[in-house]
Write a protein that holds these residues in place. Sequence first.
Motif, short mmCIF file in Angstrom:
data_model
loop_
_atom_site.label_atom_id
_atom_site.label_comp_id
_atom_site.label_asym_id
_atom_site.label_seq_id
_atom_site.Cartn_x
_atom_site.Cartn_y
_atom_site.Cartn_z
N ILE A 127 0.84 -1.20 0.00
CA ILE A 127 0.00 0.00 0.00
C ILE A 127 0.87 1.25 0.00
N VAL A 128 0.67 2.12 -0.97
CA VAL A 128 1.26 3.45 -0.98
C VAL A 128 0.21 4.43 -0.45
N TYR A 129 0.66 5.44 0.27
CA TYR A 129 -0.29 6.45 0.75
C TYR A 129 0.35 7.83 0.71
N ASN A 130 -0.48 8.84 0.61
CA ASN A 130 0.00 10.22 0.60
C ASN A 130 0.17 10.66 2.05
N SER A 131 1.42 10.78 2.48
CA SER A 131 1.72 11.04 3.88
C SER A 131 1.35 12.45 4.33
N SER A 132 1.05 13.34 3.38
CA SER A 132 0.61 14.69 3.76
C SER A 132 -0.90 14.77 3.90
N MET A 133 -1.60 13.70 3.55
CA MET A 133 -3.07 13.69 3.59
C MET A 133 -3.63 12.80 4.68
N VAL A 134 -3.03 11.63 4.88
CA VAL A 134 -3.61 10.63 5.78
C VAL A 134 -2.52 9.96 6.61
N GLU A 135 -2.97 9.30 7.70
CA GLU A 135 -2.07 8.48 8.49
C GLU A 135 -1.83 7.15 7.77
N ALA A 203 0.60 10.58 -5.42
CA ALA A 203 1.59 11.65 -5.22
C ALA A 203 0.98 13.03 -5.41
N ARG A 204 0.05 13.14 -6.36
CA ARG A 204 -0.60 14.43 -6.62
C ARG A 204 -1.73 14.74 -5.64
N GLY A 205 -2.09 13.79 -4.81
CA GLY A 205 -3.18 14.00 -3.87
C GLY A 205 -4.55 13.78 -4.45
N GLU A 206 -4.61 13.21 -5.67
CA GLU A 206 -5.91 12.90 -6.26
C GLU A 206 -6.55 11.73 -5.51
N LYS A 207 -5.74 10.84 -5.00
CA LYS A 207 -6.16 9.74 -4.15
C LYS A 207 -5.21 9.68 -2.95
N ALA A 208 -5.73 9.18 -1.83
CA ALA A 208 -4.90 9.11 -0.62
C ALA A 208 -4.15 7.79 -0.52
N TYR A 209 -4.72 6.74 -1.10
CA TYR A 209 -4.14 5.40 -0.99
C TYR A 209 -4.05 4.74 -2.36
N GLY A 210 -3.08 3.84 -2.49
CA GLY A 210 -2.95 3.09 -3.73
C GLY A 210 -2.37 1.71 -3.47
N PHE A 231 3.99 -2.30 4.19
CA PHE A 231 3.93 -3.74 3.96
C PHE A 231 2.80 -4.25 4.86
N PRO A 232 1.62 -4.53 4.30
CA PRO A 232 0.44 -4.82 5.12
C PRO A 232 0.65 -6.01 6.07
N SER A 233 -0.05 -5.95 7.19
CA SER A 233 0.12 -6.96 8.23
C SER A 233 -0.26 -8.36 7.77
N GLU A 234 -1.20 -8.48 6.82
CA GLU A 234 -1.60 -9.80 6.32
C GLU A 234 -0.57 -10.40 5.36
N GLY A 235 0.37 -9.58 4.93
CA GLY A 235 1.39 -10.04 3.99
C GLY A 235 1.32 -9.30 2.67
N VAL A 236 2.28 -9.54 1.80
CA VAL A 236 2.35 -8.91 0.48
C VAL A 236 2.31 -9.99 -0.59
N THR A 237 1.84 -9.62 -1.77
CA THR A 237 1.98 -10.51 -2.91
C THR A 237 3.31 -10.18 -3.59
#
Length: 322
Positions: A127-135, A203-210, A231-237
């Motif tokens: 999971i990628v997330y915008n660190s300036s928008m969300v935790e 990165a542009r803030g159009e979405k918070a998570y990817g 790296f999600p707690s359930e694991g990664v593919t």
Amino acid sequence: MTRILMLSTALTGLALPALAQTLTVYTSQPQEQMTEVIAAFNEDHPEIEVELFRSGTTEVMAKLQAEFAAGESPADVLLIADAVAMTQLKQDDRLMAHPDAPVEGIDPALLDAEAMFFPTKLITTGIVYNSSMVEAPTSWADLAAPEAAAQTIMPSPLYSGAAAIHVGTMVQQPEFGWEYFETLAENGAVAGQGNGTVLEAVARGEKAYGVLVEYMAMNAKAQGSPVDFVFPSEGVTAVTQPVAILAGTDVPDAAKAFVDWQLGRAAQEQSVAQGYFPLVAGMAAPEGYPEADSLSIIGADNAALLSDGEDVKMEFADLYGG
């Protein structure tokens, strides 16, 4: 958009000998990285001129299959993020064995028994997330919550080989299945095309998570983009970006040289510098990454990934559009 990039040993400033060979590589690895790869390869092999076709894995495979249907392909080597597609090519007798490839230090579980294709790096999806928008989220389950799903974008398996592996693997898991992707869609998640569209949107803030391969997020973060990776707690593919020689190549020695170089120390060190987990034992992960042996990787039934691949793409397209 499919792009064709012709890269040669002119990148190294070295003159080609009179008997130079031309090697055609089809790949899904990012263009700027392949420029670096070919330049480094030509430092060791200035006698081999490399021509490159680069696009997403799905489009690379579509081009290859169309060329096969027309009679033959100019491709000599294939480097894509999809061992399942490689398995299909192997079953179709489209690959050439290379039993003398230097595979020392690579986990035997990652190797093809008939030496038809070879892993070059470990690429995980998280999971990628915008660190300036969300935790930071902590799990795949976090993305399914209505407020998060409405701000989530993922790559489509219709464009990305890593995405095809990710979706196919996740739907095999009882705790996820298609219900997980249906919930995401119902709560407003969307699909882009390849991984690049996901990174740009977050990165542009159009979405918070990817949903994204780790190296793209980590490289962007290192370059100052307001993103971070989980790296999600359930694991990664995971995918291993295999490399293979096409059975129809007319430059087998050059093709073997490219494969051998990809498996060697210089290429593995370059992969780490480019933000990939190395495959060779004893090499450290890129700065800021966990060590590869600490990762929890979600297992997949590769035979099912192959047999169900088209159905997975159709089901995904029904949920998110083609």
